[in-house]
Design an enzyme around this catalytic site. Structure first.
Site, short mmCIF file in Angstrom:
data_model
loop_
_atom_site.label_atom_id
_atom_site.label_comp_id
_atom_site.label_asym_id
_atom_site.label_seq_id
_atom_site.Cartn_x
_atom_site.Cartn_y
_atom_site.Cartn_z
N GLU A 355 0.83 -1.20 0.00
CA GLU A 355 0.00 0.00 0.00
C GLU A 355 0.87 1.26 0.00
OE1 GLU A 355 -4.34 0.65 1.71
OE2 GLU A 355 -2.85 0.84 3.32
N HIS A 386 6.81 -26.79 3.57
CA HIS A 386 5.99 -27.84 2.96
C HIS A 386 4.91 -27.27 2.05
CE1 HIS A 386 7.66 -31.20 5.37
NE2 HIS A 386 7.89 -30.22 6.25
N LYS A 511 -13.94 1.65 -3.82
CA LYS A 511 -14.89 2.06 -2.77
C LYS A 511 -16.06 2.83 -3.36
CE LYS A 511 -11.39 2.66 0.88
NZ LYS A 511 -10.79 3.68 1.78
#
Length: 548
Positions: A355, A386, A511
């Site tokens: 960000e 793993h 938004k």
């Protein structure tokens, strides 16, 4: 701050020439040429954190040229500008002073001629008193019972930072149980509230603007849940706290003024865990430990501010990242923490890094012609070995990694921690030095010549760069230093790359669109083909058909 395109500097051109000499260099050869390479490429911070950056594709000449680049880009003055309160977040006309939040020396820091330190101290003192009242049981719920459960409702910097620290310092937690709600998906808040009782639950509504859609939606759901049991709004004052700078919106919600902990616009969300946004941390581990977290960060602030570039940990780490991203074209980097308590650390810095530096417009308002922020990801413990280490050892993508491990475990069960450390040391060694065919030929021919067919599959090329970060133990002070170290690394990159690391305009469009689309989703009518693009229309119409 000066706005300097790094590619126009003399140092950048010298680094390009230097890269032509370095691109075929192998880490193994660097160690063979210099038996004391570890000593030359490691820094110890305050006897609590060791940074070993020797397993990188760098020489002393590389570091010298990178430091010269930082100096040409005026990094030193940029650091001073941030610490003294200049408005370096120029797109929002704001100072950037999360460092002031942990300044316990009472040194005056002014914004527009006003010393902000008294304001910080006032809020910290209010936090201290509140924590004392609640932890000691003096702050009671509306039925007279002690508060035992804390629910922090926020998102982004109002959630992930405090959540990460609370998890990382769980060894130090008291009797209070702290939960975090962030996702607007109703499942998140439902799954937490289903196990709680309104009579002993306190909500922290963490939103600087108090208008963030996810946070306010969850806050109203929490309020409805509480009032369904408590019935009377007058009881909200015992169960709802606001962490915000928008006093008017907080009052509209129904939270009393005395229940508001103030935040300021010079504190960025992703750097706000040091502020009142860290109240959940202070309630979980006690205010004294929260202060130690601040002190640890302050110590790293002073290191960043005062150490020469050659011995400055955040600067060295930031410059090495630029070296890989812009010259080797290594697009991603990874943080791998060998400590279960720290399982959210890489996720948190994925947010802070991407960000902050995920920008394509420079500080002059021009499209950049170089790489800016890396893609950052990671994992924790041997679980990651793993999961995705196969690609890191033998894949076609080179991923520079930071390996982090505490020397002292809070849970020294049998020989678990020694085995964990053995895996840590083994992985950085294997990534750097690999396993060549010469080592396998004798073994394969000795037992079964047919097995020579699998020889190519057992080769690990090595030459995968890593930083090894040893931290004495995960405690509040040390964690504060480690977090601040990464914050300043990101700042270093942003300055050299000539971008603003403290705005986030890229998240705004989504938004705005979601608000418009929300009103459409509430209507039953099928959209016609001209409403939006065909994909958006099609998806919305399928939603309206299937929800029935």
């Amino acid at each position: 701050m000066k706005n300097i395109n790094p590619t126009k500097t003399k140092s950048w051109n010298l680094l390009k020439k230097h890269f032509n000499n370095m691109k075929k260099v192998n880490i193994k050869d660097l160690f063979e040429k210099d038996k004391n390479r570890f000593s030359s490429f490691s820094i110890c911070f305050d006897d609590i954190i060791l940074i070993d950056y020797s397993k990188n594709i760098i020489t002393k000449e590389t570091i010298k040229k990178l430091i010269q680049l930082a100096k040409e880009c005026d990094l030193n003055n940029a650091i001073l500008s941030m610490f003294c309160g200049k408005k370096i977040n120029y797109t929002e006309n704001r100072a950037v002073l999360h460092t002031a939040l942990r300044n316990h020396k009472n040194i005056s820091i002014e914004i527009d001629g006003i010393n902000i330190i008294p304001k910080i101290k006032k809020v910290l003192n209010k936090m201290k008193n509140f924590c004392s009242d609640l932890i000691d049981g003096n702050w009671k719920g509306f039925t007279g019972e002690r508060i035992t459960h804390i629910v922090n409702i926020g998102i982004g910097g109002s959630d992930l930072g405090p959540y990460m620290v609370t998890e990382a310092l769980k060894f130090y937690k008291n009797h209070l149980n702290v939960y975090f709600v962030s996702n607007i998906d109703g499942t998140h808040i439902t799954e937490i509230l289903k196990y709680l009782s309104p009579k002993n639950t306190l909500f922290l509504i963490a939103s600087k603007t108090f208008t963030t859609q996810e946070t306010i939606t969850n806050a109203y759901s929490a309020k409805d849940w509480f009032l369904k049991y408590a019935k009377d709004k007058k009881y909200l004052s015992r169960h709802f706290i606001a962490l915000s700078s928008n006093i008017d919106e907080v009052k509209k919600f129904g939270i009393n003024t005395e229940n508001i902990f103030e935040l300021w616009n010079w504190v960025g969300g992703r750097y706000s865990l040091w502020s009142c946004m860290g109240l959940s941390i202070a309630l979980s581990i006690g205010f004294n430990n929260f202060e130690k977290l601040l002190r640890g960060a302050y110590a790293m602030d002073q290191h960043f501010l005062k150490q020469p570039f050659e011995k400055n940990i955040p600067i060295i780490l930031g410059l090495i990242s630029i070296w890989y991203n812009n010259f080797f074209n290594f697009e991603t980097e990874s943080i791998l923490v060998y400590d279960q308590y720290m399982h959210l650390f890489s996720s948190y810095f994925q947010q802070v890094n991407m960000e902050s530096n995920g920008k394509s417009i420079d500080r002059n308002g021009n499209l950049v012609n170089y790489q800016t922020g890396s893609i950052l990801w990671g994992g924790y413990g041997t679980n990651s070995q793993h999961a995705f280490y196969q690609l890191m050892h033998q894949g076609t993508k080179i991923v520079p990694c930071d390996f982090i491990v505490p020397i002292i475990s809070h849970n020294p069960v049998s020989d678990h921690h020694q085995k964990l450390l053995a895996n840590f040391f083994a992985q950085t060694k294997a990534l750097a030095f690999g396993k060549k065919s010469e080592n396998n030929h004798i073994k394969l021919y000795k037992y079964d010549s047919n097995k020579i067919k699998i020889l190519p599959f057992k080769i690990l090329p090595g030459n995968r760069p890593t930083n090894s970060i040893l931290i004495k133990e995960i405690n509040p002070y040390n964690l504060g230093s480690l977090i601040a170290m990464y914050e300043h690394k990101i700042f270093t990159q942003g300055v050299v790359l000539n971008i603003n690391s403290f705005d986030q305009w890229g998240v705004e469009l989504g938004k705005q669109l979601s608000k418009k689309l929300f009103s459409i989703l509430r209507k039953e009518k099928i959209l016609n083909t001209s409403s939006y693009d065909s994909s958006t229309n099609g998806l919305i119409n399928f939603y309206k058909l299937w929800k029935k």
